[in-house]
Design an enzyme around this catalytic site. Structure first.
Site, PDB file in Angstrom:
ATOM      1  N   HIS A   1       2.441  -2.408  -4.336  1.00  0.00           N
ATOM      2  CA  HIS A   1       3.251  -1.204  -4.115  1.00  0.00           C
ATOM      3  C   HIS A   1       4.600  -1.551  -3.528  1.00  0.00           C
ATOM      4  O   HIS A   1       5.288  -0.682  -2.990  1.00  0.00           O
ATOM      5  CB  HIS A   1       2.501  -0.242  -3.172  1.00  0.00           C
ATOM      6  CG  HIS A   1       1.312   0.388  -3.829  1.00  0.00           C
ATOM      7  ND1 HIS A   1       0.363   1.091  -3.120  1.00  0.00           N
ATOM      8  CD2 HIS A   1       0.895   0.412  -5.109  1.00  0.00           C
ATOM      9  CE1 HIS A   1      -0.573   1.529  -3.950  1.00  0.00           C
ATOM     10  NE2 HIS A   1      -0.277   1.120  -5.163  1.00  0.00           N
TER      11      HIS A   1
ATOM     12  N   ALA B   1     -11.317  -3.136  11.232  1.00  0.00           N
ATOM     13  CA  ALA B   1     -10.950  -4.355  10.504  1.00  0.00           C
ATOM     14  C   ALA B   1     -10.829  -5.543  11.456  1.00  0.00           C
ATOM     15  O   ALA B   1     -11.278  -6.652  11.139  1.00  0.00           O
ATOM     16  CB  ALA B   1      -9.624  -4.137   9.774  1.00  0.00           C
TER      17      ALA B   1
ATOM     18  N   ASP C   1       3.910  -3.571   4.381  1.00  0.00           N
ATOM     19  CA  ASP C   1       4.336  -4.379   5.528  1.00  0.00           C
ATOM     20  C   ASP C   1       4.131  -5.865   5.213  1.00  0.00           C
ATOM     21  O   ASP C   1       3.454  -6.210   4.237  1.00  0.00           O
ATOM     22  CB  ASP C   1       3.524  -3.971   6.784  1.00  0.00           C
ATOM     23  CG  ASP C   1       2.031  -4.267   6.625  1.00  0.00           C
ATOM     24  OD1 ASP C   1       1.223  -3.321   6.654  1.00  0.00           O
ATOM     25  OD2 ASP C   1       1.668  -5.452   6.457  1.00  0.00           O
TER      26      ASP C   1
ATOM     27  N   CYS D   1      25.235  -2.579  -4.171  1.00  0.00           N
ATOM     28  CA  CYS D   1      24.321  -3.687  -4.518  1.00  0.00           C
ATOM     29  C   CYS D   1      25.090  -4.998  -4.322  1.00  0.00           C
ATOM     30  O   CYS D   1      26.225  -5.126  -4.798  1.00  0.00           O
ATOM     31  CB  CYS D   1      23.893  -3.554  -5.978  1.00  0.00           C
ATOM     32  SG  CYS D   1      23.119  -5.044  -6.651  1.00  0.00           S
TER      33      CYS D   1
ATOM     34  N   SER E   1      -8.959   3.733   1.125  1.00  0.00           N
ATOM     35  CA  SER E   1      -9.804   4.895   0.797  1.00  0.00           C
ATOM     36  C   SER E   1     -10.198   4.897  -0.676  1.00  0.00           C
ATOM     37  O   SER E   1     -11.055   5.653  -1.106  1.00  0.00           O
ATOM     38  CB  SER E   1      -9.035   6.186   1.117  1.00  0.00           C
ATOM     39  OG  SER E   1      -7.838   6.221   0.336  1.00  0.00           O
TER      40      SER E   1
ATOM     41  N   CYS F   1      18.036  -2.903  -6.547  1.00  0.00           N
ATOM     42  CA  CYS F   1      19.142  -2.144  -7.140  1.00  0.00           C
ATOM     43  C   CYS F   1      18.618  -1.421  -8.378  1.00  0.00           C
ATOM     44  O   CYS F   1      18.095  -2.059  -9.314  1.00  0.00           O
ATOM     45  CB  CYS F   1      20.279  -3.087  -7.543  1.00  0.00           C
ATOM     46  SG  CYS F   1      21.611  -2.212  -8.414  1.00  0.00           S
TER      47      CYS F   1
HETATM   48  N1  APR Z   1     -10.221  -0.648  10.199  1.00  0.00           N
HETATM   49  C1  APR Z   1     -10.657  -0.604   8.921  1.00  0.00           C
HETATM   50  N2  APR Z   1     -10.407   0.443   8.084  1.00  0.00           N
HETATM   51  C2  APR Z   1      -9.677   1.465   8.576  1.00  0.00           C
HETATM   52  C3  APR Z   1      -9.187   1.490   9.894  1.00  0.00           C
HETATM   53  C4  APR Z   1      -9.490   0.363  10.723  1.00  0.00           C
HETATM   54  N3  APR Z   1      -9.061   0.295  11.991  1.00  0.00           N
HETATM   55  N4  APR Z   1      -8.515   2.670  10.079  1.00  0.00           N
HETATM   56  C5  APR Z   1      -8.582   3.336   8.911  1.00  0.00           C
HETATM   57  N5  APR Z   1      -9.282   2.628   8.010  1.00  0.00           N
HETATM   58  C6  APR Z   1      -9.557   2.959   6.621  1.00  0.00           C
HETATM   59  C7  APR Z   1      -9.968   4.397   6.377  1.00  0.00           C
HETATM   60  O1  APR Z   1     -11.379   4.523   6.497  1.00  0.00           O
HETATM   61  C8  APR Z   1      -9.501   4.601   4.930  1.00  0.00           C
HETATM   62  O2  APR Z   1     -10.520   4.204   4.027  1.00  0.00           O
HETATM   63  O3  APR Z   1      -8.343   2.792   5.921  1.00  0.00           O
HETATM   64  C9  APR Z   1      -8.317   3.646   4.797  1.00  0.00           C
HETATM   65  C10 APR Z   1      -6.985   4.354   4.774  1.00  0.00           C
HETATM   66  O4  APR Z   1      -6.921   5.080   3.584  1.00  0.00           O
HETATM   67  P1  APR Z   1      -5.511   5.642   3.121  1.00  0.00           P
HETATM   68  O5  APR Z   1      -4.829   6.282   4.283  1.00  0.00           O
HETATM   69  O6  APR Z   1      -5.778   6.430   1.867  1.00  0.00           O
HETATM   70  O7  APR Z   1      -4.664   4.356   2.751  1.00  0.00           O
HETATM   71  P2  APR Z   1      -4.737   3.508   1.420  1.00  0.00           P
HETATM   72  O8  APR Z   1      -6.133   3.471   0.886  1.00  0.00           O
HETATM   73  O9  APR Z   1      -4.087   2.210   1.709  1.00  0.00           O
HETATM   74  O10 APR Z   1      -3.788   4.366   0.429  1.00  0.00           O
HETATM   75  C11 APR Z   1      -3.536   3.788  -0.824  1.00  0.00           C
HETATM   76  O11 APR Z   1      -1.968   5.560  -1.293  1.00  0.00           O
HETATM   77  O12 APR Z   1      -0.427   6.819  -0.211  1.00  0.00           O
HETATM   78  C12 APR Z   1      -0.582   5.829  -1.161  1.00  0.00           C
HETATM   79  O13 APR Z   1       0.864   4.073  -1.760  1.00  0.00           O
HETATM   80  C13 APR Z   1       0.107   4.590  -0.705  1.00  0.00           C
HETATM   81  O14 APR Z   1      -0.708   2.327  -0.671  1.00  0.00           O
HETATM   82  C14 APR Z   1      -1.046   3.667  -0.361  1.00  0.00           C
HETATM   83  C15 APR Z   1      -2.153   4.155  -1.260  1.00  0.00           C
END
Ligand code: APR
Length: 229
Positions: free
Chosen positions: A107, A215, A92, A134, A175, A115
């Site tokens: 990402h 956050a 985003d 394209c 995560s 394209c």
């Molecule tokens: N405030 C802070 N942290 C939060 C909140 C919040 N309100 N809500 C969720 N989280 C944290 C969770 O604790 C978790 O550690 O956000 C994290 C979300 O983890 P994922 O869903 O695994 O997302 P992300 O780590 O960005 O995934 C990495 O994986 O699926 C692929 O390409 C995709 O960019 C993505 C990558």
């Protein structure tokens, strides 16, 4: 603290703007596993489904509003007396809409199109269709400018340089399960750089300091601490 700061963010940064995280969404979208939709193979197999998936995410991202965490990071970048590198796994543009600059989207970005034939990039229409030509080469090989599972993330050389230039590594709302982003903290530690995690729940990676919370609460509080010096 005075030195450069490297900030890696993930889906948790945008969760309170209403954009679902990957793991909390139990990885499903319309009964498809995200991993089965966000891949080059899926795009080959069913380009219409993949375009529909990203049209939906593009719509949601456009309708979402930056939250206090995005705004705090933009404020930090503006007022800190050393570089603040904003590297995000998110597709985003909420950081940019908060005034942040030079955001590194490793990402890709859902607002952009790519394209597959000539590598031309442009701002995607709200709804991308498989047959879209394209604008540069005219071939109907357009795709969302997203790095799919199995593809090489963008800007890895710039990211490496930024980590090496930093005195503090901060992980926000991720995560730490998807490489290479998940390895950046380890790289920082090997370089003797202090590491901080700001997350809803602490991950099990060995950060020097971990703070738990939403956050939109803990990121502005941390930014104020840094700017107060
Ligand atoms: N405030 C802070 N942290 C939060 C909140 C919040 N309100 N809500 C969720 N989280 C944290 C969770 O604790 C978790 O550690 O956000 C994290 C979300 O983890 P994922 O869903 O695994 O997302 P992300 O780590 O960005 O995934 C990495 O994986 O699926 C692929 O390409 C995709 O960019 C993505 C990558």
């Amino acid at each position: 603290m005075t030195g450069a700061i490297f900030i890696l963010s993930g889906a948790g940064l945008s969760a309170e703007s209403g954009l679902r995280t990957f793991r909390a969404a139990d990885g499903l979208w319309e009964d498809h596993r995200v991993e089965d939709v966000a891949t080059p193979e899926a795009f080959q197999r069913d380009p219409k489904l993949v375009q529909r998936f990203y049209n939906e995410r593009r719509r949601q991202a456009a309708e979402a509003q930056p939250n206090a965490a995005h705004k705090a990071l933009a404020k930090l970048q503006k007022n800190h007396n050393a570089p603040v590198y904003l590297v995000t796994q998110n597709v985003d543009d909420l950081l940019e809409r908060s005034g942040a600059e030079q955001v590194i989207h490793m990402h890709g970005a859902v607002k952009d199109a790519l394209c597959a034939a000539c590598a031309h990039r442009w701002t995607a229409p709200r709804e991308m269709q498989v047959a879209d030509p394209c604008p540069s080469c005219g071939q109907p090989k357009t795709r969302p400018d997203i790095v799919w599972f199995g593809e090489i993330p963008y800007h890895m050389d710039v990211i490496q340089d930024a980590i090496e230039d930093s005195d503090l590594f901060v992980s926000i709302g991720t995560s730490g399960t998807v490489y290479p982003a998940a390895g950046f903290g380890q790289m920082a530690r090997h370089l003797g750089i202090k590491t901080l995690e700001l997350n809803l729940e602490a991950s099990n990676a060995p950060f020097d300091v971990q703070r738990e919370g939403k956050a939109s609460d803990i990121v502005p509080a941390w930014v104020d601490e840094i700017l107060r010096g």
